[in-house]
Design a protein around this motif. Structure first.
Motif, mmCIF file in Angstrom:
data_model
loop_
_atom_site.group_PDB
_atom_site.id
_atom_site.type_symbol
_atom_site.label_atom_id
_atom_site.label_comp_id
_atom_site.label_asym_id
_atom_site.label_seq_id
_atom_site.Cartn_x
_atom_site.Cartn_y
_atom_site.Cartn_z
ATOM 1 N N ALA A 148 0.826 -1.202 0.000
ATOM 2 C CA ALA A 148 0.000 0.000 0.000
ATOM 3 C C ALA A 148 0.863 1.257 0.000
ATOM 4 O O ALA A 148 1.983 1.253 0.518
ATOM 5 C CB ALA A 148 -0.881 0.015 1.244
ATOM 6 N N MET A 149 0.296 2.293 -0.610
ATOM 7 C CA MET A 149 0.873 3.638 -0.478
ATOM 8 C C MET A 149 -0.295 4.584 -0.147
ATOM 9 O O MET A 149 -1.363 4.472 -0.768
ATOM 10 C CB MET A 149 1.529 4.090 -1.784
ATOM 11 C CG MET A 149 2.694 3.208 -2.222
ATOM 12 S SD MET A 149 3.656 3.930 -3.582
ATOM 13 C CE MET A 149 2.450 3.876 -4.917
ATOM 14 N N VAL A 205 -2.237 6.445 -4.881
ATOM 15 C CA VAL A 205 -2.317 6.159 -3.448
ATOM 16 C C VAL A 205 -3.764 5.852 -3.057
ATOM 17 O O VAL A 205 -4.700 6.178 -3.772
ATOM 18 C CB VAL A 205 -1.745 7.308 -2.580
ATOM 19 C CG1 VAL A 205 -0.312 7.605 -3.002
ATOM 20 C CG2 VAL A 205 -2.623 8.543 -2.653
ATOM 21 N N GLU A 206 -3.916 5.213 -1.907
ATOM 22 C CA GLU A 206 -5.235 4.816 -1.423
ATOM 23 C C GLU A 206 -5.502 5.429 -0.047
ATOM 24 O O GLU A 206 -4.572 5.821 0.655
ATOM 25 C CB GLU A 206 -5.309 3.289 -1.285
ATOM 26 C CG GLU A 206 -5.077 2.514 -2.567
ATOM 27 C CD GLU A 206 -5.008 1.010 -2.274
ATOM 28 O OE1 GLU A 206 -6.042 0.362 -2.339
ATOM 29 O OE2 GLU A 206 -3.909 0.517 -1.950
ATOM 30 N N GLN A 207 -6.764 5.445 0.327
ATOM 31 C CA GLN A 207 -7.145 5.875 1.673
ATOM 32 C C GLN A 207 -6.798 4.758 2.662
ATOM 33 O O GLN A 207 -7.022 3.578 2.369
ATOM 34 C CB GLN A 207 -8.653 6.164 1.741
ATOM 35 C CG GLN A 207 -9.119 7.275 0.806
ATOM 36 C CD GLN A 207 -8.556 8.636 1.200
ATOM 37 O OE1 GLN A 207 -8.507 8.969 2.384
ATOM 38 N NE2 GLN A 207 -8.121 9.403 0.207
ATOM 39 N N GLU A 208 -6.303 5.130 3.844
ATOM 40 C CA GLU A 208 -5.826 4.101 4.772
ATOM 41 C C GLU A 208 -6.925 3.142 5.269
ATOM 42 O O GLU A 208 -6.690 1.934 5.350
ATOM 43 C CB GLU A 208 -5.029 4.745 5.908
ATOM 44 C CG GLU A 208 -3.778 5.429 5.317
ATOM 45 C CD GLU A 208 -2.707 5.811 6.310
ATOM 46 O OE1 GLU A 208 -3.003 5.862 7.519
ATOM 47 O OE2 GLU A 208 -1.562 6.065 5.867
ATOM 48 N N LEU A 265 -0.525 4.016 9.817
ATOM 49 C CA LEU A 265 -0.782 2.821 9.004
ATOM 50 C C LEU A 265 0.265 1.741 9.296
ATOM 51 O O LEU A 265 -0.069 0.553 9.353
ATOM 52 C CB LEU A 265 -0.814 3.133 7.501
ATOM 53 C CG LEU A 265 -1.217 1.905 6.672
ATOM 54 C CD1 LEU A 265 -2.662 1.509 6.906
ATOM 55 C CD2 LEU A 265 -0.970 2.092 5.191
ATOM 56 N N MET A 266 1.529 2.149 9.499
ATOM 57 C CA MET A 266 2.561 1.165 9.849
ATOM 58 C C MET A 266 2.154 0.424 11.124
ATOM 59 O O MET A 266 2.209 -0.811 11.193
ATOM 60 C CB MET A 266 3.915 1.851 10.072
ATOM 61 C CG MET A 266 4.592 2.392 8.818
ATOM 62 S SD MET A 266 5.096 1.132 7.623
ATOM 63 C CE MET A 266 6.544 0.436 8.427
ATOM 64 N N ARG A 267 1.718 1.181 12.123
ATOM 65 C CA ARG A 267 1.354 0.559 13.404
ATOM 66 C C ARG A 267 0.093 -0.308 13.268
ATOM 67 O O ARG A 267 0.042 -1.436 13.739
ATOM 68 C CB ARG A 267 1.150 1.647 14.466
ATOM 69 C CG ARG A 267 1.101 1.089 15.887
ATOM 70 C CD ARG A 267 0.760 2.163 16.904
ATOM 71 N NE ARG A 267 -0.373 2.945 16.417
ATOM 72 C CZ ARG A 267 -0.371 4.268 16.263
ATOM 73 N NH1 ARG A 267 0.666 4.974 16.601
ATOM 74 N NH2 ARG A 267 -1.432 4.897 15.790
ATOM 75 N N ASP A 268 -0.921 0.236 12.564
ATOM 76 C CA ASP A 268 -2.173 -0.526 12.407
ATOM 77 C C ASP A 268 -1.956 -1.798 11.593
ATOM 78 O O ASP A 268 -2.596 -2.820 11.852
ATOM 79 C CB ASP A 268 -3.245 0.347 11.726
ATOM 80 C CG ASP A 268 -3.722 1.468 12.639
ATOM 81 O OD1 ASP A 268 -3.393 1.434 13.845
ATOM 82 O OD2 ASP A 268 -4.419 2.376 12.146
#
Ligand SMILES: [Zn+2]
Length: 443
Positions: free
Chosen positions: A152-153, A168-171, A210-213
């Motif tokens: 993902a980005m 890019v996409e929405q988280e 996003l990294m943490r989730d």
């Protein structure tokens, strides 16, 4: 179940005792059921492998299969990493499901012909209705064991990121699709043909949240985590400036260390980061050709191995290699350590161990990567009677003198390469489709 007896090969087992001998391997269904000299034939189908070298199938721990459609793009041929990405993003934004499927098929076929039986893939952009499903379909058609990761980005140009906003996409949508593909495709059992991972593209293309989730979600689902880390000097500078710490610290703070995590490249890890990776059993996908191609540097592979970091090999995306030949990649890994550390820095056998057992361990596949009773029947047979090995005194030293195309390849006991040719798909037809798609993108 169907039994196959492979007879008379020089066998490099990569088992716990690093055994080497001339003998036979018996396969029953998807599993190796006997290994040794002069095994009884019984009802088994016989594959003659006299004069051949038999190794575990090679394992590729980092790839972007979709990039096989953008090899040797003129504007990116001589650029550094960030400039290279900016050249290619607009082209990739025109991809759709057909491009993803065909490009993955070609990349997988190239890997198979170079002895690879298990590959991961890192797909981090989904333009025009593309899905992870497109690449999984390609792997299933070829018959390769596959660990696709849902990349993902989320930080586009308008927010200071590198990729155009259209890629890019929405988280929340990213996390939702991660759950969808894990639930649909991930198989945790021994012998699994598909395991899904979660893989934001890099720390500089998604948010800290996003990294943490992603790490929390991966642990909740029992799947692995993958991303790019510490690839080059620009990468380190970016991390220090944006996050106030080195990449290893950033990864550790967000839950991105452990035996269920592997990072691509890690060219610039320092001594304390290497120690932390070893302590936490965090894996590394070493990509020597890509590191050479993009001028990123020589990864401290010798130091990582000596410290006990789990290391596998990766060909990386075909647009940054530009080839996808895994046995050639293993030779490159061996040579590059010798450039950095001298002729005794890495042997052919050690580099081949990294390319087989090492990769399997990085991907959490303790059922693969060695020729031993009870392990999955993922087997590569190399013809040592040809010109590449003529005159070799040590046929097992295949990375010094040996073929770069496999003769026979078995995945889960099924033969997908026979006599040097892929038998599971029509390769000529697929090359034609690939070239037509590339031509349409150039226009
Ligand atoms: Zn990569």
């Amino acid at each position: 179940m169907t039994q196959t007896l492979i007879k008379g090969a020089t066998i490099l087992t990569m088992d716990d005792d690093a055994r080497e001998f001339t003998g036979d391997v018996l396969i029953d269904g998807g599993v190796i059921t006997a290994v040794g000299p002069d095994l009884p034939q019984g009802d088994a189908k016989v594959v003659h492998a006299e004069g051949c070298l038999l190794t575990p199938g090679l394992v590729n721990t980092h790839h972007h299969l979709y990039q096989t459609l953008t090899r040797a793009v003129p504007g990116g041929q001589d650029a550094l990493l960030f400039g290279w990405l900016k050249t290619l993003y607009p082209i990739w934004s025109r991809f759709g499901p057909e491009e993803m499927y065909v490009s993955a098929s070609i990349g997988l076929a190239e890997l198979a012909l170079s002895g690879c039986t298990l590959t991961s893939d890192h797909l981090y952009l989904y333009p025009n209705g593309s899905r992870l499903d497109d690449t999984i379909a390609a792997a299933q058609d070829i018959g390769m064991r596959f660990h696709p990761t849902r990349g993902a980005m989320s930080i586009g140009e308008s927010n200071g990121g590198l990729p155009p906003d259209s890629l890019v996409e929405q988280e929340p949508a990213i996390l939702e699709d991660c759950i969808r593909v894990v639930d649909a495709f991930h198989d945790a059992r021994d012998g699994a043909m598909v395991r899904v991972g979660i893989a934001p593209c890099s720390p500089f293309s998604v948010t800290r949240d996003l990294m943490r989730d992603a790490a929390i979600l991966a642990r909740d689902k029992g799947v692995m985590l993958h991303t790019h880390l510490a690839e080059n000097d620009e990468d380190i500078a970016y991390s220090l400036e944006m996050f106030g710490c080195r990449p290893g610290q950033y990864a550790e703070d967000l839950g991105w260390t452990g035996s269920d995590v592997w990072h691509a490249h890690c060219v610039k890890l320092d001594g304390s980061e290497i120690d932390m990776f070893a302590r936490s059993r965090t894996g590394v996908a070493h990509c020597p050709c890509s590191n050479c191609r993009l001028g990123s540097g020589i990864a401290p592979l010798r130091d990582m191995r000596d410290a006990g970091v789990p290391v596998g090999l990766g060909v990386d995306g075909s647009a940054s290699n530009d080839a996808g030949n895994l046995i050639a990649e293993a030779r490159q890994a061996m040579l590059l350590q010798r450039v950095a550390r001298g002729a005794d820095a890495m042997s052919s056998r050690e580099a081949l161990w990294i390319a087989t057992r090492g990769g399997a361990e990085v991907l959490g596949r303790h059922d693969c990567g060695q020729i031993a009773v009870g392990k999955r029947a993922d087997i590569a047979i190399w013809d040592m009677n040809g010109i590449e090995a003529a005159g070799s005194w040590d046929k097992a030293a295949i990375l010094l003198a040996g073929p770069t195309r496999v003769k026979e390849l078995f995945v889960e006991g099924r033969q997908i390469v026979q006599g040097g040719h892929l038998v599971s798909i029509d390769l000529e037809q697929m090359i034609g489709r690939q070239n037509r798609l590339a031509k349409a993108l150039i226009q």
